[in-house]
Write a protein that holds these residues in place. Structure first.
Motif, PDB file in Angstrom:
ATOM      1  N   LEU A 129       0.822  -1.208   0.000  1.00 45.12           N
ATOM      2  CA  LEU A 129       0.000   0.000   0.000  1.00 45.12           C
ATOM      3  C   LEU A 129       0.861   1.264   0.000  1.00 45.12           C
ATOM      4  O   LEU A 129       0.514   2.260  -0.639  1.00 45.12           O
ATOM      5  CB  LEU A 129      -0.933  -0.005   1.213  1.00 45.12           C
ATOM      6  CG  LEU A 129      -1.882  -1.201   1.315  1.00 45.12           C
ATOM      7  CD1 LEU A 129      -2.725  -1.101   2.573  1.00 45.12           C
ATOM      8  CD2 LEU A 129      -2.769  -1.289   0.088  1.00 45.12           C
ATOM      9  N   GLY A 130       1.987   1.233   0.707  1.00 51.07           N
ATOM     10  CA  GLY A 130       2.877   2.387   0.750  1.00 51.07           C
ATOM     11  C   GLY A 130       3.451   2.717  -0.607  1.00 51.07           C
ATOM     12  O   GLY A 130       3.573   3.895  -0.981  1.00 51.07           O
ATOM     13  N   ALA A 131       3.813   1.699  -1.375  1.00 47.31           N
ATOM     14  CA  ALA A 131       4.388   1.919  -2.702  1.00 47.31           C
ATOM     15  C   ALA A 131       3.377   2.583  -3.635  1.00 47.31           C
ATOM     16  O   ALA A 131       3.732   3.437  -4.456  1.00 47.31           O
ATOM     17  CB  ALA A 131       4.856   0.591  -3.289  1.00 47.31           C
ATOM     18  N   ILE A 132       2.105   2.193  -3.515  1.00 47.42           N
ATOM     19  CA  ILE A 132       1.060   2.787  -4.359  1.00 47.42           C
ATOM     20  C   ILE A 132       0.824   4.244  -3.984  1.00 47.42           C
ATOM     21  O   ILE A 132       0.693   5.116  -4.843  1.00 47.42           O
ATOM     22  CB  ILE A 132      -0.239   1.974  -4.225  1.00 47.42           C
ATOM     23  CG1 ILE A 132      -0.015   0.537  -4.727  1.00 47.42           C
ATOM     24  CG2 ILE A 132      -1.378   2.620  -5.001  1.00 47.42           C
ATOM     25  CD1 ILE A 132      -1.174  -0.395  -4.475  1.00 47.42           C
ATOM     26  N   ALA A 133       0.792   4.525  -2.675  1.00 49.57           N
ATOM     27  CA  ALA A 133       0.496   5.886  -2.227  1.00 49.57           C
ATOM     28  C   ALA A 133       1.643   6.848  -2.519  1.00 49.57           C
ATOM     29  O   ALA A 133       1.408   8.031  -2.807  1.00 49.57           O
ATOM     30  CB  ALA A 133       0.187   5.882  -0.733  1.00 49.57           C
ATOM     31  N   SER A 134       2.891   6.361  -2.452  1.00 47.38           N
ATOM     32  CA  SER A 134       4.039   7.266  -2.572  1.00 47.38           C
ATOM     33  C   SER A 134       4.246   7.785  -3.986  1.00 47.38           C
ATOM     34  O   SER A 134       4.921   8.800  -4.179  1.00 47.38           O
ATOM     35  CB  SER A 134       5.310   6.550  -2.103  1.00 47.38           C
ATOM     36  OG  SER A 134       5.611   5.455  -2.950  1.00 47.38           O
ATOM     37  N   VAL A 135       3.691   7.113  -5.007  1.00 47.26           N
ATOM     38  CA  VAL A 135       3.937   7.525  -6.387  1.00 47.26           C
ATOM     39  C   VAL A 135       2.999   8.652  -6.821  1.00 47.26           C
ATOM     40  O   VAL A 135       3.266   9.348  -7.814  1.00 47.26           O
ATOM     41  CB  VAL A 135       3.795   6.314  -7.341  1.00 47.26           C
ATOM     42  CG1 VAL A 135       2.338   5.910  -7.493  1.00 47.26           C
ATOM     43  CG2 VAL A 135       4.420   6.604  -8.694  1.00 47.26           C
ATOM     44  N   ILE A 136       1.901   8.874  -6.094  1.00 46.42           N
ATOM     45  CA  ILE A 136       0.902   9.855  -6.532  1.00 46.42           C
ATOM     46  C   ILE A 136       1.431  11.296  -6.491  1.00 46.42           C
ATOM     47  O   ILE A 136       1.315  12.024  -7.494  1.00 46.42           O
ATOM     48  CB  ILE A 136      -0.386   9.707  -5.696  1.00 46.42           C
ATOM     49  CG1 ILE A 136      -1.012   8.329  -5.945  1.00 46.42           C
ATOM     50  CG2 ILE A 136      -1.381  10.813  -6.042  1.00 46.42           C
ATOM     51  CD1 ILE A 136      -2.234   8.041  -5.100  1.00 46.42           C
ATOM     52  N   PRO A 137       2.036  11.778  -5.365  1.00 46.40           N
ATOM     53  CA  PRO A 137       2.504  13.178  -5.359  1.00 46.40           C
ATOM     54  C   PRO A 137       3.532  13.498  -6.445  1.00 46.40           C
ATOM     55  O   PRO A 137       3.370  14.514  -7.148  1.00 46.40           O
ATOM     56  CB  PRO A 137       3.095  13.344  -3.943  1.00 46.40           C
ATOM     57  CG  PRO A 137       2.402  12.320  -3.121  1.00 46.40           C
ATOM     58  CD  PRO A 137       2.180  11.162  -4.021  1.00 46.40           C
ATOM     59  N   PRO A 138       4.599  12.691  -6.656  1.00 48.54           N
ATOM     60  CA  PRO A 138       5.544  13.063  -7.721  1.00 48.54           C
ATOM     61  C   PRO A 138       4.931  13.000  -9.121  1.00 48.54           C
ATOM     62  O   PRO A 138       5.328  13.781  -9.994  1.00 48.54           O
ATOM     63  CB  PRO A 138       6.674  12.036  -7.565  1.00 48.54           C
ATOM     64  CG  PRO A 138       6.112  10.909  -6.812  1.00 48.54           C
ATOM     65  CD  PRO A 138       5.087  11.505  -5.917  1.00 48.54           C
ATOM     66  N   MET A 139       3.966  12.099  -9.345  1.00 41.75           N
ATOM     67  CA  MET A 139       3.310  12.067 -10.650  1.00 41.75           C
ATOM     68  C   MET A 139       2.515  13.342 -10.905  1.00 41.75           C
ATOM     69  O   MET A 139       2.536  13.903 -12.008  1.00 41.75           O
ATOM     70  CB  MET A 139       2.391  10.846 -10.739  1.00 41.75           C
ATOM     71  CG  MET A 139       3.093   9.534 -11.002  1.00 41.75           C
ATOM     72  SD  MET A 139       1.912   8.176 -11.260  1.00 41.75           S
ATOM     73  CE  MET A 139       1.062   8.736 -12.735  1.00 41.75           C
ATOM     74  N   LEU A 140       1.814  13.805  -9.873  1.00 36.78           N
ATOM     75  CA  LEU A 140       1.050  15.043 -10.024  1.00 36.78           C
ATOM     76  C   LEU A 140       1.972  16.239 -10.264  1.00 36.78           C
ATOM     77  O   LEU A 140       1.691  17.105 -11.100  1.00 36.78           O
ATOM     78  CB  LEU A 140       0.191  15.275  -8.782  1.00 36.78           C
ATOM     79  CG  LEU A 140      -0.971  14.301  -8.558  1.00 36.78           C
ATOM     80  CD1 LEU A 140      -1.665  14.578  -7.238  1.00 36.78           C
ATOM     81  CD2 LEU A 140      -1.974  14.389  -9.703  1.00 36.78           C
ATOM     82  N   LEU A 141       3.087  16.275  -9.536  1.00 32.54           N
ATOM     83  CA  LEU A 141       4.032  17.375  -9.714  1.00 32.54           C
ATOM     84  C   LEU A 141       4.707  17.316 -11.076  1.00 32.54           C
ATOM     85  O   LEU A 141       5.040  18.360 -11.656  1.00 32.54           O
ATOM     86  CB  LEU A 141       5.092  17.335  -8.602  1.00 32.54           C
ATOM     87  CG  LEU A 141       4.576  17.600  -7.190  1.00 32.54           C
ATOM     88  CD1 LEU A 141       5.699  17.443  -6.176  1.00 32.54           C
ATOM     89  CD2 LEU A 141       3.974  18.990  -7.084  1.00 32.54           C
ATOM     90  N   ALA A 142       4.939  16.115 -11.590  1.00 35.38           N
ATOM     91  CA  ALA A 142       5.564  15.990 -12.902  1.00 35.38           C
ATOM     92  C   ALA A 142       4.671  16.556 -14.003  1.00 35.38           C
ATOM     93  O   ALA A 142       5.168  17.037 -15.036  1.00 35.38           O
ATOM     94  CB  ALA A 142       5.877  14.518 -13.190  1.00 35.38           C
TER      95      ALA A 142
END
Length: 341
Positions: free
Chosen positions: A241-254
């Motif tokens: 679950l942590g791996a899924i949640a951690s990718v969302i902020p950098p994707m949005l910023l990208a």
């Protein structure tokens, strides 16, 4: 049933109810046990160099606090600044994603629109999720005093357990029947070894994910690489679950720079998670318990539902201890002996 059996059943039900009502304290105590187990292994290493246990405990705690202090000094100030920027940039990134969704919809033929899910609903869901994350982050900081008190309680409990672990261990062994106490002590030793490997392995895995994600985000020139790398490393403490949640902020910023960077970030995190899961973790935790991924994910989700965030964090150590006892007691001592008989 006799009166004694009814009283015994009532005592079991009452004990389960009391433990359930005190589940938060029980989880904090379990966290203290895990920390004390890891520190006890470090203390024993100092004792092998003819250092008295009291001094060995002091050296172990001082070493851990020194490392935490150095890490906190190096990353805390830039982390706070980047974290504030992250909270400001996430709504902008969601707006950018919504604009891209409208742009993509305008290029899709009208006849195909009935067969394609609306991207507008997707962006609305993302905006809802982001608002929930931000509100919960503010709630987390607003409850910082409670968190600090809980951390202090865990630290004090860990020190108390570390001061005389054998006394608590003997007390735990006395709970089981007399004929099984020697075997129970052996199983506790196996649990201790596996918990130590778990703590060391998860620390190294978190460091690997945090460093590699930070380097990758720097290479892609994604905003706020330090805070996103740190979030990725910390989220590794919560499997799957942590791996899924951690990718969302950098994707949005990208998305603020270029849409292709969002896909590159997703690919970067996927590759890092694959390397960590298939190569780094098996090498680090070669003596670790083999937990089935689907079963682990389901049980961790159940722990999160019933016990909240603490249950999600401590779900894996609980599973390690539970599986060790099941393997040794049920499989080895009961079922294997039954087959041999």
């Amino acid at each position: 049933m006799t009166l004694g059996k009814w009283l015994g059943l009532f005592a079991i039900v009452a004990s389960v109810y009391i433990v359930w009502q005190m589940r938060a304290i029980a989880l904090l105590f379990l966290a203290a046990v895990v920390i004390a187990t890891a520190l006890n292994r470090l203390t024993r290493r100092f004792q092998r160099s003819n250092v008295k246990r009291g001094y060995a405990i002091s050296l172990s705690v001082a070493l851990v606090l020194l490392l935490l202090g150095i890490l906190g000094t190096l990353i805390f100030i830039p982390l706070v600044n980047q974290f504030r920027q992250l909270l400001d940039l996430i709504p902008i990134a969601i707006s950018q994603l919504q604009w891209l969704a409208y742009e993509l919809q305008s290029r899709i033929p009208v006849g195909m629109m009935d067969y394609i899910p609306t991207l507008d609903n997707l962006t609305q869901q993302l905006q809802t999720v982001a608002s929930w994350i931000i509100s919960n982050i503010y709630l987390l900081f607003s409850n910082s005093l409670s968190i600090l008190l809980n951390l202090l309680l865990v630290f004090v409990l860990a020190l108390m357990l570390l001061a005389n672990p054998q006394q608590y261990r003997r007390l735990l062994v006395k709970v089981v029947p007399a004929f099984y106490r020697e075997r129970a002590d052996e199983i506790l030793s196996r649990c201790e070894v596996r918990l130590v490997h778990y703590v060391a392995g998860i620390a190294l895995s978190m460091a690997f994910i945090g460093v590699t994600c930070t380097i990758g985000l720097l290479a892609l020139q994604v905003p706020l690489p330090l805070v996103n790398g740190l979030l990725a490393g910390l989220s590794a403490f919560v499997p799957y679950l942590g791996a899924i949640a951690s990718v969302i902020p950098p994707m949005l910023l990208a998305l603020l720079d270029d849409p292709w960077k969002a896909g590159a970030v997703l690919l970067l995190y996927f590759v890092i998670q694959q390397i960590e899961g298939n190569f780094v973790t098996p090498i680090i935790m070669k003596h670790q318990v083999n937990l089935l991924p689907a079963t682990t994910l389901a049980l961790l989700t159940a722990f999160g539902v019933f016990f909240g965030f603490l249950g999600l964090l401590l779900g894996l150590p609980i599973l390690i201890v539970a599986q060790t006892w099941l393997e040794e007691v049920v499989v080895h001592d009961i079922l294997d002996s039954w087959k041999n008989g």
